[in-house]
Design an enzyme around this catalytic site. Structure first.
Site, short mmCIF file in Angstrom:
data_model
loop_
_atom_site.label_atom_id
_atom_site.label_comp_id
_atom_site.label_asym_id
_atom_site.label_seq_id
_atom_site.Cartn_x
_atom_site.Cartn_y
_atom_site.Cartn_z
N GLY A 183 -2.91 -2.38 -17.34
CA GLY A 183 -1.51 -2.20 -18.86
C GLY A 183 -0.45 -1.08 -18.01
N ASP A 201 6.59 -7.97 5.03
CA ASP A 201 7.09 -8.42 3.74
C ASP A 201 6.39 -9.52 3.47
OD1 ASP A 201 8.09 -9.95 1.14
OD2 ASP A 201 10.59 -9.27 2.52
N TYR A 221 7.66 -12.56 -15.34
CA TYR A 221 6.72 -11.74 -14.93
C TYR A 221 5.58 -11.82 -15.19
CZ TYR A 221 4.03 -7.52 -13.65
OH TYR A 221 3.21 -6.54 -13.30
N GLY A 234 2.16 3.85 -5.28
CA GLY A 234 1.55 3.29 -6.95
C GLY A 234 0.40 3.47 -6.83
N VAL A 265 1.47 1.59 -15.92
CA VAL A 265 0.81 2.94 -14.80
C VAL A 265 2.19 3.43 -14.92
CG1 VAL A 265 -0.20 2.84 -12.40
CG2 VAL A 265 -1.42 0.28 -14.42
N ALA A 269 0.68 -1.46 -0.20
CA ALA A 269 0.06 -0.23 0.18
C ALA A 269 0.81 1.10 0.33
CB ALA A 269 -0.90 -0.13 0.76
N LYS A 294 2.11 -13.36 -13.99
CA LYS A 294 0.49 -12.88 -13.77
C LYS A 294 -0.21 -13.51 -14.44
CE LYS A 294 1.25 -8.95 -11.89
NZ LYS A 294 0.67 -8.62 -10.39
#
Ligand code: 8X3
Length: 254
Positions: free
Chosen positions: A185, A61, A154, A14, A187, A11, A158
């Protein structure tokens, strides 16, 4: 929407911070998770001063399962009744080819983007089931729809977020609990700075000639999913800047 308790991982900046702002602005209780205590504390102050929000810091974490479980078990009262889990924490390091990159770095990426998302889900969802309400919102990505150059691991992570979201939706089909996979997409966040190992000029180049989304823009879609009537489940949302068409096709003004 009635007042809810919302836990947001990652949080501190971003998309995660955007989610914290929009839920706080609408009067919900917000639990802020992240690793950077200074940033979280600053955000908590902002949410309290701007919106009079009820907020709670839960710094850990997400890769540390024991700490995660311990922190979640320390919650009590309304804070323990998590209504919305936003599995937002995620990252990528590097743009190396699959046969050339660092296995150690990829462990960090897979542990954060896949295994931690799974453990947070595993820890929080049983309570939702016993309370008979809840919504899990996973931060997927356009990267999960198709692999692109330099994105192998990555993109795989996802794609796993999509499969975990779909699988969880199947597992919860006989419950009132909803599962949403949000797939952004481009950001503009610290994401690209981490991807390029701190090289700010390479990170900036990603967004050159195009107006990228902001974390707050994506948070609008997250909030939309959460505020829909309970019988409506937004399963997925692919959200891009207007001048982006796919993971690799972007129109840039020169
Ligand atoms: C991040 C979006 O386009 O950098 O999830 O892969 S992209």
């Amino acid at each position: 929407m009635e007042k809810k308790t919302v836990l947001i991982t990652g949080a501190s900046s971003g998309i995660g911070a955007g989610c914290a702002r929009i839920f706080a602005r609408h009067g919900h209780r917000v639990i802020l998770n992240g690793r950077n205590l200074d940033k979280l504390t600053q955000l908590k102050k902002e949410l309290e001063e701007s919106y009079g929000a009820s907020t709670l810091l839960l710094p850990f974490d997400v890769r540390d399962r024991e700490k995660a479980l311990h922190s979640l078990s320390s919650l009590s009262g309304v804070w323990a009744s998590i209504d919305v889990l936003i599995n937002n924490a995620g990252l990528v390091i590097g743009t190396d080819k699959e046969h050339e990159g660092s296995l150690e770095e990829w462990d960090v990426v897979i542990d954060t983007d896949v295994k931690a998302l799974l453990s947070m889900t595993r820890f929080v969802v049983p309570g939702m089931i016993s309370r008979g309400r809840g919504h899990i919102i996973n931060m997927g990505s356009i990267a999960g729809d198709a692999a692109y150059p330099g994105g192998s691991v990555y993109c795989a992570c996802k794609a796993a977020v999509k499969a975990l979201s779909d699988g969880l939706r199947i597992d919860l089909v006989d419950t009132p609990i909803r599962v949403t996979n949000i797939k952004p997409g481009l950001v503009e966040t610290n994401f690209s700075v981490v991807r390029f190992r701190g090289d700010k000029s390479r990170a900036d180049a990603v967004y050159q000639g195009i107006q990228p989304l902001t974390g707050d823009d994506v948070a609008e879609v997250v909030y939309f999913a959460a505020s829909l009537p309970e019988h409506i489940q937004l399963a997925e949302a692919l959200v891009m800047p207007t001048h982006q068409a796919t993971g690799t096709i972007v129109h840039r003004k020169s």
